[in-house]
Design a protein around this motif. Structure first.
Motif, short mmCIF file in Angstrom:
data_model
loop_
_atom_site.label_atom_id
_atom_site.label_comp_id
_atom_site.label_asym_id
_atom_site.label_seq_id
_atom_site.Cartn_x
_atom_site.Cartn_y
_atom_site.Cartn_z
N LYS A 15 72.74 33.02 25.45
CA LYS A 15 72.15 34.16 24.12
C LYS A 15 71.01 33.83 23.58
O LYS A 15 69.99 35.09 23.48
CB LYS A 15 72.95 33.39 22.81
CG LYS A 15 73.09 34.45 21.53
CD LYS A 15 73.02 35.88 21.59
CE LYS A 15 74.04 36.45 20.70
NZ LYS A 15 73.81 37.26 20.74
N MET A 16 70.21 32.38 24.04
CA MET A 16 68.97 32.64 24.02
C MET A 16 67.65 33.03 25.06
O MET A 16 66.65 33.18 24.70
CB MET A 16 68.36 31.13 23.54
CG MET A 16 69.30 30.06 22.91
SD MET A 16 68.16 30.85 20.63
CE MET A 16 69.47 31.86 20.32
N VAL A 22 64.87 40.48 25.11
CA VAL A 22 64.80 41.20 24.11
C VAL A 22 63.44 40.88 23.60
O VAL A 22 63.12 41.89 23.69
CB VAL A 22 65.87 41.25 23.08
CG1 VAL A 22 65.21 41.94 21.89
CG2 VAL A 22 67.49 41.23 23.13
N GLN A 23 63.13 40.24 23.19
CA GLN A 23 61.76 39.90 22.77
C GLN A 23 60.83 40.43 23.29
O GLN A 23 59.83 41.05 23.39
CB GLN A 23 61.32 38.56 22.42
CG GLN A 23 62.17 37.67 20.58
CD GLN A 23 62.13 36.18 20.93
OE1 GLN A 23 61.97 36.01 21.73
NE2 GLN A 23 61.74 35.92 19.20
N ALA A 24 60.78 39.89 24.69
CA ALA A 24 60.02 40.29 25.70
C ALA A 24 59.54 42.00 25.96
O ALA A 24 58.57 42.48 25.78
CB ALA A 24 60.09 39.68 27.00
N LEU A 29 57.33 47.45 24.11
CA LEU A 29 56.51 48.39 23.41
C LEU A 29 56.05 49.38 22.70
O LEU A 29 54.94 48.84 22.63
CB LEU A 29 58.08 48.77 22.17
CG LEU A 29 59.62 48.35 22.46
CD1 LEU A 29 60.41 48.08 21.30
CD2 LEU A 29 60.11 49.61 23.41
N VAL A 30 55.62 50.57 23.12
CA VAL A 30 54.61 51.42 23.12
C VAL A 30 55.23 52.52 22.10
O VAL A 30 55.96 53.19 23.27
CB VAL A 30 53.32 51.97 23.70
CG1 VAL A 30 52.89 51.16 24.07
CG2 VAL A 30 53.85 52.94 25.00
N ALA A 31 54.31 54.05 21.77
CA ALA A 31 55.27 54.77 21.31
C ALA A 31 53.59 56.03 20.49
O ALA A 31 52.85 55.93 20.42
CB ALA A 31 56.43 54.64 20.23
N THR A 32 54.45 57.12 20.56
CA THR A 32 53.13 58.25 20.46
C THR A 32 53.72 59.26 19.94
O THR A 32 55.10 59.61 19.56
CB THR A 32 52.68 58.81 22.01
OG1 THR A 32 51.65 57.90 22.95
CG2 THR A 32 52.04 59.81 21.74
N GLY A 33 52.92 59.55 18.23
CA GLY A 33 53.44 60.19 17.61
C GLY A 33 51.80 61.79 17.56
O GLY A 33 50.79 61.64 18.47
N TRP A 34 52.77 62.87 17.07
CA TRP A 34 51.74 64.29 17.23
C TRP A 34 51.81 64.47 16.04
O TRP A 34 52.91 64.95 15.14
CB TRP A 34 52.27 65.17 18.92
CG TRP A 34 52.49 64.35 20.09
CD1 TRP A 34 54.03 64.00 20.29
CD2 TRP A 34 51.46 64.61 21.16
NE1 TRP A 34 52.46 64.03 21.45
CE2 TRP A 34 51.89 63.97 21.76
CE3 TRP A 34 50.36 65.44 20.72
CZ2 TRP A 34 50.90 64.51 23.29
CZ3 TRP A 34 49.36 65.20 22.11
CH2 TRP A 34 50.22 64.72 23.00
N LEU A 89 66.71 47.56 20.89
CA LEU A 89 66.67 46.55 21.71
C LEU A 89 67.81 45.44 21.20
O LEU A 89 67.87 44.30 21.37
CB LEU A 89 65.66 46.65 21.92
CG LEU A 89 65.01 47.85 22.95
CD1 LEU A 89 63.39 47.37 22.55
CD2 LEU A 89 65.36 46.76 24.01
N VAL A 90 67.16 45.21 20.41
CA VAL A 90 67.67 44.11 18.85
C VAL A 90 69.71 44.20 18.63
O VAL A 90 70.13 43.12 19.08
CB VAL A 90 67.42 43.63 17.46
CG1 VAL A 90 67.50 42.70 16.95
CG2 VAL A 90 66.32 43.52 17.99
#
Length: 118
Positions: A15-16, A22-24, A29-34, A89-90
């Motif tokens: 589990k650890m 998951v932390q990595a 993560l990156v995201a783009t908004g318009w 992801l979590v």
């Protein structure tokens, strides 16, 4: 009892390792908004910090206030996407409180193992 304890330890270690993975993944993560019909683009990192802001054709038709509002709107969209992807992801590693052993149960197992090893 040794097998039960070893199994619990192995399960905890697995589990650890899953949590670390998951932390990595979340950290990458990156995201783009318009906003303003794609004339303003903001990309944020996993912490919600803007790492890239671009203005497209026609941005010169906007007032400074409109540009500022568009940057805010695009940033908020990207941050919401980061939050959603992080939740996705979590989710598989979320603790099932009903299935998790109680502290008393763990302490009892440790005491039992200690007695067994004497």
């Amino acid at each position: 009892m040794d097998d039960e304890f070893a199994s619990a330890v192995a399960g905890f270690q697995a589990k650890m390792a899953q949590v670390a993975q998951v932390q990595a993944e979340c950290a990458q993560l990156v995201a783009t908004g318009w906003a303003q019909r794609r004339r303003v683009r903001v990309t944020v990192n996993a912490d919600g910090i803007a790492v890239d802001i671009k203005f497209g054709a026609g941005v010169n038709e906007l007032s400074y206030d409109e540009i500022a509002a568009a940057v805010t709107e695009a940033s908020q969209q990207a941050v919401r996407e980061i939050a959603e992807r992080t939740r996705e992801l979590v989710a598989p590693i979320a603790i099932d409180r009903g299935a998790a052993p109680s502290l008393d149960g763990l302490l009892g197992a440790i005491d039992s193992l200690r007695e067994h090893l004497r």
